[in-house]
Design a protein around this motif. Sequence first.
Motif, PDB file in Angstrom:
ATOM      1  N   TYR A   1       0.834  -1.198   0.000  1.00 50.85           N
ATOM      2  CA  TYR A   1       0.000   0.000   0.000  1.00 50.85           C
ATOM      3  C   TYR A   1       0.870   1.251   0.000  1.00 50.85           C
ATOM      4  O   TYR A   1       2.033   1.231   0.390  1.00 50.85           O
ATOM      5  CB  TYR A   1      -0.945   0.018   1.198  1.00 50.85           C
ATOM      6  N   GLU A   2       0.267   2.336  -0.451  1.00 53.34           N
ATOM      7  CA  GLU A   2       0.930   3.637  -0.459  1.00 53.34           C
ATOM      8  C   GLU A   2       0.641   4.377   0.839  1.00 53.34           C
ATOM      9  O   GLU A   2      -0.331   4.060   1.547  1.00 53.34           O
ATOM     10  CB  GLU A   2       0.455   4.473  -1.645  1.00 53.34           C
TER      11      GLU A   2
ATOM     12  N   ALA B   1      -2.996   5.358   2.338  1.00 55.25           N
ATOM     13  CA  ALA B   1      -3.999   4.593   1.581  1.00 55.25           C
ATOM     14  C   ALA B   1      -5.221   4.292   2.438  1.00 55.25           C
ATOM     15  O   ALA B   1      -6.337   4.207   1.940  1.00 55.25           O
ATOM     16  CB  ALA B   1      -3.390   3.291   1.064  1.00 55.25           C
TER      17      ALA B   1
ATOM     18  N   ARG C   1      -7.700  -9.384  -9.282  1.00 54.58           N
ATOM     19  CA  ARG C   1      -6.384  -8.727  -9.189  1.00 54.58           C
ATOM     20  C   ARG C   1      -5.263  -9.766  -9.324  1.00 54.58           C
ATOM     21  O   ARG C   1      -4.226  -9.489  -9.925  1.00 54.58           O
ATOM     22  CB  ARG C   1      -6.248  -7.984  -7.865  1.00 54.58           C
TER      23      ARG C   1
ATOM     24  N   MET D   1      -0.326  -3.230  -8.637  1.00 51.08           N
ATOM     25  CA  MET D   1      -0.525  -1.839  -8.218  1.00 51.08           C
ATOM     26  C   MET D   1      -0.846  -1.862  -6.739  1.00 51.08           C
ATOM     27  O   MET D   1      -1.731  -2.591  -6.286  1.00 51.08           O
ATOM     28  CB  MET D   1      -1.673  -1.186  -8.997  1.00 51.08           C
ATOM     29  N   ARG D   2      -0.111  -1.064  -5.983  1.00 56.67           N
ATOM     30  CA  ARG D   2      -0.339  -1.029  -4.546  1.00 56.67           C
ATOM     31  C   ARG D   2      -1.713  -0.447  -4.213  1.00 56.67           C
ATOM     32  O   ARG D   2      -2.262   0.336  -4.996  1.00 56.67           O
ATOM     33  CB  ARG D   2       0.743  -0.193  -3.851  1.00 56.67           C
TER      34      ARG D   2
ATOM     35  N   GLY E   1      -4.176   2.056  -2.933  1.00 58.65           N
ATOM     36  CA  GLY E   1      -4.062   3.507  -2.814  1.00 58.65           C
ATOM     37  C   GLY E   1      -3.059   4.113  -3.777  1.00 58.65           C
ATOM     38  O   GLY E   1      -2.815   5.324  -3.745  1.00 58.65           O
ATOM     39  N   GLY E   2      -2.455   3.293  -4.655  1.00 52.30           N
ATOM     40  CA  GLY E   2      -1.465   3.798  -5.599  1.00 52.30           C
ATOM     41  C   GLY E   2      -2.047   3.987  -6.986  1.00 52.30           C
ATOM     42  O   GLY E   2      -3.171   3.590  -7.270  1.00 52.30           O
ATOM     43  N   ASP E   3      -1.254   4.599  -7.875  1.00 50.66           N
ATOM     44  CA  ASP E   3      -1.701   4.804  -9.260  1.00 50.66           C
ATOM     45  C   ASP E   3      -0.610   4.404 -10.255  1.00 50.66           C
ATOM     46  O   ASP E   3      -0.689   4.730 -11.434  1.00 50.66           O
ATOM     47  CB  ASP E   3      -2.121   6.261  -9.474  1.00 50.66           C
ATOM     48  N   LYS E   4       0.421   3.681  -9.761  1.00 51.76           N
ATOM     49  CA  LYS E   4       1.514   3.265 -10.631  1.00 51.76           C
ATOM     50  C   LYS E   4       1.589   1.742 -10.701  1.00 51.76           C
ATOM     51  O   LYS E   4       1.424   1.060  -9.695  1.00 51.76           O
ATOM     52  CB  LYS E   4       2.851   3.814 -10.121  1.00 51.76           C
ATOM     53  N   LEU E   5       1.844   1.237 -11.896  1.00 59.82           N
ATOM     54  CA  LEU E   5       2.024  -0.197 -12.086  1.00 59.82           C
ATOM     55  C   LEU E   5       3.478  -0.562 -11.810  1.00 59.82           C
ATOM     56  O   LEU E   5       4.398   0.094 -12.287  1.00 59.82           O
ATOM     57  CB  LEU E   5       1.643  -0.602 -13.511  1.00 59.82           C
TER      58      LEU E   5
END
Length: 641
Positions: A402-403, A406, A442, A453-454, A456-460
Amino acid sequence: MDNLNGSLKAEPVRLALIYTYPKMAETFSALAKQENLKPYVAFAALDEAAAIAKEIEPNIDAILSRGGTAEYIKQAVSVPVISIPITPFDAVKSINSIKDIGKKIALFNYGSNMYGIRDIENMFNATIREYTFFNEQEIEAGIINAKSHGIEIVIGGIITINLAEQHGLKGVLIESGEEAVYRSMIEAIHIVEASRMERRKAVRFKAVLDSIAEGIIFTDDQNRVIVYNPAAERIFRLPERAVVGSFVQETIPNTRMHTVFETGKSELGELQEIHGGIIATSRSPIFLDGKPIGVVSVFEDITKIQQLEQQIRKQIHAKGFVAKHRFQDILTVNPQVSEVKELAALYATTDSSVLIEGESGTGKELFAQSIHNASKRAGRPFVAVNCAAIPEYLLESELFGYESGAFTGAKKGGKQGLFELAHNGTIFLDEIGEIPKALQARLLRVLQEKEIMRVGGDKLIPVDIRIISATNKNLESKIEQGEFRDDLYYRLNVFSLKLLPLRERKEDIPLLASSFLQQLNAHADYELLEKELAPALKAYNWPGNIRELRNICERLALLLERPEQKLTSTELFKKVMNVFPVDDGDSLTVRIELEGNLKQVIDSVEKKILDYMLEKYGRDQDAVAKRLGIGRTTLWRKINT
């Protein structure tokens, strides 16, 4: 009359009657006997009755009395008090008992006038003057007033007629009929039963509130606190006695419960600072028939949640990320298991997913670690995770990470998930069938795209991992029931291994038992133990498979370390496994699998007996045939069919 106390046989209703005239006691006692009740009965009125009621209250569930006496008792005790009514029919009976009815009659009734008195006047062609009273002084004043109006007959209770006679008037007792007494007894029993049910509900409700970890506060429609559980006491550091009954906005710091009551809108998952810490608060209005009647708030200590998460993570990662076992650790003389080992070694040369199926305790992780250590990923991380051991709300963040920020309590800077930690290595997903349906999509993406993708994240984030999964469930059946995605199943099941339960590879039991005992440094003659215990070991069904066998060996090793206790093999196994089959010469205990038809069940039991006897007699078929009383040819046929 029907038995009223049937539903309370286990806990009889304890009734008391405080009567004001003897016949009332006779009527009540007769009715109580019919209902198998053993009531307390006492003669008294007004103040004296109240004093008696207070004395007997601890041992009584409800009290019956009449008129003013009943009202006096109600002021003195907290148990239900049922007033036996005086009806117009009772008044008619009393007037009818007078031989020479005069033209004027005084009727005394507690608290209120009697309904229908004008009809009774017309019935007897008499004038009835009503007097209501609340105490003895008012009765006497009424009698004096009646006498001044030329009234000679007074109808009322026992105190009324005694005072009337003292003033030279004729007193007529008004008695309650059997129906009125019976109905009052019904009412008393029902009130007690309802009260007991409410008390049980209250006790259960309190037990629930006292046992949960979250703080709970209920307020009423005046914003006063009516429920405040022990967890709330710990969170707010305020004792219950200081909070219950107070206005919530004056007692609970930073509360908004009174605001929620006014707006009628819930406030969920809000953070609130208390004593230097942070709690998550959810407030919801309570409605009855569309109108707000209070508010309930739930408080969770974020610090406690973080501690729980850390504890779970510590348990998950306790094994570390190293695979310890290799194929040579998988001991077997069983051809099928040997074939599975060869197949697993072949799968190790590829990078595709492997699904291992087998009952609990058959060694699924042992095979997974061996595949990893025989693959090009050996020496890289081997991350094992039991999907059933992690709460559903934590599983996603554990697998994917997680970010920062999150969710409530998320670690500053975020956290790597298990997929990231397994990068360049292998992740072993045990009990894969327990993964929630929402998370399966997922996981499918990880298999297809090799990226995560974590939360709460937006990056792969690309990951290079091999997935080995295991299950003790029938995944195909779960697919049919809509509990498991078929596309995920086919992605996981590129290569499959099916592990035999220990009961189907019994020739491996002595080998495994000997290995376990040696690992445990048990001082024993292994060859002798194997020879003596092999029949008993093989006769048992081993529902816990290899894990159960190892547990038994640990117990056995402990006993073998006590040389002062020289036990036979039979005695040893009686100690380590009280359900273990032991041959006493004439009997054998076996586990019967009730699968298939009757013939198949009987054949299975017969085979277990034959296997046991052959082991016992050293594979001497002549000795076994003789012991079982069958021909050698018959024995040979049964062994080979």
